[in-house]
Design an enzyme around this catalytic site. Structure first.
Site, PDB file in Angstrom:
ATOM      1  N   ARG A   1       7.041  -1.533   3.345  1.00 45.64           N
ATOM      2  CA  ARG A   1       8.211  -1.256   4.190  1.00 45.64           C
ATOM      3  C   ARG A   1       8.374   0.235   4.482  1.00 45.64           C
ATOM      4  NH1 ARG A   1      12.044  -4.490   0.263  1.00 45.64           N
ATOM      5  NH2 ARG A   1      10.531  -3.386  -1.063  1.00 45.64           N
TER       6      ARG A   1
ATOM      7  N   VAL B   1       0.916  -0.906 -15.950  1.00 43.52           N
ATOM      8  CA  VAL B   1       0.306   0.107 -15.087  1.00 43.52           C
ATOM      9  C   VAL B   1       1.403   1.086 -14.662  1.00 43.52           C
ATOM     10  CG1 VAL B   1      -1.134   0.512 -13.057  1.00 43.52           C
ATOM     11  CG2 VAL B   1      -1.137  -1.760 -14.136  1.00 43.52           C
TER      12      VAL B   1
ATOM     13  N   ALA C   1       0.812  -1.228   0.000  1.00 42.89           N
ATOM     14  CA  ALA C   1       0.000   0.000   0.000  1.00 42.89           C
ATOM     15  C   ALA C   1       0.845   1.277   0.000  1.00 42.89           C
ATOM     16  CB  ALA C   1      -0.934   0.002   1.214  1.00 42.89           C
TER      17      ALA C   1
ATOM     18  N   SER D   1      -1.191 -10.545 -12.756  1.00 45.13           N
ATOM     19  CA  SER D   1      -0.609  -9.803 -13.889  1.00 45.13           C
ATOM     20  C   SER D   1      -0.975 -10.520 -15.177  1.00 45.13           C
ATOM     21  CB  SER D   1       0.924  -9.781 -13.752  1.00 45.13           C
ATOM     22  OG  SER D   1       1.522  -9.233 -14.911  1.00 45.13           O
TER      23      SER D   1
ATOM     24  N   TYR E   1       9.580 -14.094 -13.069  1.00 41.26           N
ATOM     25  CA  TYR E   1       8.467 -13.213 -12.670  1.00 41.26           C
ATOM     26  C   TYR E   1       7.141 -13.809 -13.149  1.00 41.26           C
ATOM     27  CZ  TYR E   1       5.286  -9.247 -12.448  1.00 41.26           C
ATOM     28  OH  TYR E   1       4.200  -8.450 -12.190  1.00 41.26           O
TER      29      TYR E   1
HETATM   30  N1  LIG Z   1       2.954  -1.925 -12.715  1.00 36.62           N
HETATM   31  C1  LIG Z   1       2.649  -2.864 -13.595  1.00 36.62           C
HETATM   32  O1  LIG Z   1       2.805  -2.698 -14.814  1.00 36.62           O
HETATM   33  C2  LIG Z   1       2.046  -4.163 -13.103  1.00 36.62           C
HETATM   34  C3  LIG Z   1       1.407  -4.967 -14.050  1.00 36.62           C
HETATM   35  C4  LIG Z   1       0.814  -6.155 -13.636  1.00 36.62           C
HETATM   36  C5  LIG Z   1       0.875  -6.532 -12.324  1.00 36.62           C
HETATM   37  N2  LIG Z   1       1.509  -5.746 -11.415  1.00 36.62           N
HETATM   38  C6  LIG Z   1       1.554  -6.206 -10.032  1.00 36.62           C
HETATM   39  O2  LIG Z   1       0.930  -5.246  -9.215  1.00 36.62           O
HETATM   40  C7  LIG Z   1       1.395  -5.383  -7.873  1.00 36.62           C
HETATM   41  C8  LIG Z   1       1.708  -3.987  -7.335  1.00 36.62           C
HETATM   42  O3  LIG Z   1       2.805  -3.451  -8.048  1.00 36.62           O
HETATM   43  P1  LIG Z   1       2.867  -1.908  -8.485  1.00 36.62           P
HETATM   44  O4  LIG Z   1       2.808  -1.877  -9.970  1.00 36.62           O
HETATM   45  O5  LIG Z   1       1.882  -1.123  -7.713  1.00 36.62           O
HETATM   46  O6  LIG Z   1       4.385  -1.583  -8.077  1.00 36.62           O
HETATM   47  P2  LIG Z   1       5.008  -0.640  -6.930  1.00 36.62           P
HETATM   48  O7  LIG Z   1       4.538   0.761  -7.078  1.00 36.62           O
HETATM   49  O8  LIG Z   1       6.487  -0.904  -7.007  1.00 36.62           O
HETATM   50  O9  LIG Z   1       4.411  -1.246  -5.578  1.00 36.62           O
HETATM   51  C9  LIG Z   1       4.878  -2.442  -5.019  1.00 36.62           C
HETATM   52  C10 LIG Z   1       4.457  -2.503  -3.575  1.00 36.62           C
HETATM   53  O10 LIG Z   1       4.904  -3.748  -3.007  1.00 36.62           O
HETATM   54  C11 LIG Z   1       5.557  -3.498  -1.789  1.00 36.62           C
HETATM   55  N3  LIG Z   1       6.602  -4.475  -1.519  1.00 36.62           N
HETATM   56  C12 LIG Z   1       7.558  -4.930  -2.361  1.00 36.62           C
HETATM   57  N4  LIG Z   1       8.384  -5.765  -1.724  1.00 36.62           N
HETATM   58  C13 LIG Z   1       7.941  -5.857  -0.446  1.00 36.62           C
HETATM   59  C14 LIG Z   1       8.396  -6.546   0.713  1.00 36.62           C
HETATM   60  N5  LIG Z   1       9.481  -7.323   0.686  1.00 36.62           N
HETATM   61  N6  LIG Z   1       7.715  -6.402   1.871  1.00 36.62           N
HETATM   62  C15 LIG Z   1       6.622  -5.592   1.922  1.00 36.62           C
HETATM   63  N7  LIG Z   1       6.134  -4.912   0.854  1.00 36.62           N
HETATM   64  C16 LIG Z   1       6.806  -5.041  -0.311  1.00 36.62           C
HETATM   65  C17 LIG Z   1       6.147  -2.095  -1.951  1.00 36.62           C
HETATM   66  O11 LIG Z   1       6.315  -1.466  -0.701  1.00 36.62           O
HETATM   67  P3  LIG Z   1       7.714  -1.059  -0.035  1.00 36.62           P
HETATM   68  O12 LIG Z   1       8.717  -0.839  -1.109  1.00 36.62           O
HETATM   69  O13 LIG Z   1       7.385   0.158   0.783  1.00 36.62           O
HETATM   70  O14 LIG Z   1       8.026  -2.246   0.819  1.00 36.62           O
HETATM   71  C18 LIG Z   1       5.047  -1.390  -2.735  1.00 36.62           C
HETATM   72  O15 LIG Z   1       4.075  -0.891  -1.862  1.00 36.62           O
HETATM   73  C19 LIG Z   1       2.590  -6.327  -7.945  1.00 36.62           C
HETATM   74  O16 LIG Z   1       2.194  -7.596  -7.501  1.00 36.62           O
HETATM   75  C20 LIG Z   1       2.922  -6.378  -9.431  1.00 36.62           C
HETATM   76  O17 LIG Z   1       3.498  -7.620  -9.769  1.00 36.62           O
HETATM   77  C21 LIG Z   1       2.101  -4.561 -11.776  1.00 36.62           C
END
Ligand SMILES: NC(=O)c1ccc[n+]([C@@H]2O[C@H](COP(=O)([O-])OP(=O)(O)OC[C@H]3O[C@@H](n4cnc5c(N)ncnc54)[C@H](OP(=O)(O)O)[C@@H]3O)[C@@H](O)[C@H]2O)c1
Length: 244
Positions: free
Chosen positions: A38, A186, A14, A138, A151
């Protein structure tokens, strides 16, 4: 969404991107929202003045997940809706990628999602047995974009975990539901981390006409708002211009 007002949602990941947009949308819908990630300051700012809770820590540490649920139960009684949005991708090919990068993807995208789901469903069963688990998967869980073998494997795993949970809930005759939402590209912090270059990530989003995190959050609202008798299992969504 009326029936979710005043109930408790836990959103992982979040602190940015999709999880942050989902948490905002759930607050707006009148839910109590527990946010985790984190980056503590971001989480604290998100819940300030609201009926929520911020619990910062690393989901790779199972003791932290125990603490997250302990605090959630102490403050709000437990979880009714879980949105598993924490996740990451590394550029770590099968031939030459580091084991540490593979392990991090597997631990966050798969293992932590399983542990959080087990704990949240235990709460849901005690709290009316009508909860909802939403996995942010995804499009990489439906085909393998070049070079993303590990991934994509984590997101293919989420497909199995979605159907596996559905089967276990049906065997219990539970009213709880499960949904996987699978976005294409996204605009979040995901690609800046993946590529190690925020400007290149921005260009990638402009070229692809990337979805906004809020578009995915609307989809979460859509599946939650479906009648309790309707379980939306899979949502696949791409930017209109995305070709792959
Ligand atoms: N962006 C895209 O194009 C896309 C497409 C398809 C699916 N997704 C999926 O969408 C989900 C969210 O990703 P997003 O695009 O929103 O990316 P993001 O902005 O990088 O967000 C990722 C989130 O995961 C948290 N996170 C990562 N490692 C963690 C850990 N070890 N412990 C606790 N929290 C952790 C991060 O928080 P902290 O860094 O503060 O820990 C952050 O809040 C993911 O599962 C990703 O695979 C993304």
């Amino acid at each position: 969404m009326k029936r979710w007002e005043g109930r408790v949602a836990l959103v992982t990941g979040a602190s940015s991107g999709i999880g942050a947009a989902v948490a905002e949308r759930l607050f707006a819908a009148g839910m109590k929202v527990v946010v985790t990630g984190r980056r503590e300051e971001r989480l604290a700012a998100m819940v300030e003045g609201r009926d929520g809770l911020a619990v910062a820590g690393d989901l790779r540490d199972e003791a932290f997940i125990d603490e997250l649920f302990r605090q959630t139960r102490a403050r709000h009684g437990g979880v009714d809706v879980l949105v598993n949005a924490a996740g990451l991708g590394h550029d770590a090919p099968l031939l030459g990628g580091s084991t540490a990068a593979w392990r991090e993807m597997l631990e966050v995208n798969v293992l932590a999602l399983c542990v959080c789901t087990r704990e949240a469903v235990a709460d849901m069963r005690r709290r009316g047995d009508d909860g909802h688990v939403v996995h942010i998967s995804s499009m990489a869980g439906h085909r393998v974009p070049g070079g993303s073998g590990v991934y994509s494997a984590t997101k293919f795993a989420v497909r199995s975990l979605t159907e596996g949970l559905r089967q276990e809930l049906r065997a219990l005759d539970s009213g709880c539901r499960v949904t996987a939402i699978s976005p294409g590209i996204v605009a979040t912090e995901f690609h800046a981390r993946l590529l190690g270059d925020a400007e290149e990530a921005q260009r990638h989003y402009e070229r692809s006409g990337a979805l906004a995190a809020e578009d995915v959050a609307e989809s979460v609202i859509h599946v939650l708002a479906a009648p309790p008798t309707a379980e939306i299992h899979d949502v696949l969504m791409r930017p209109t211009r995305q070709t792959s």
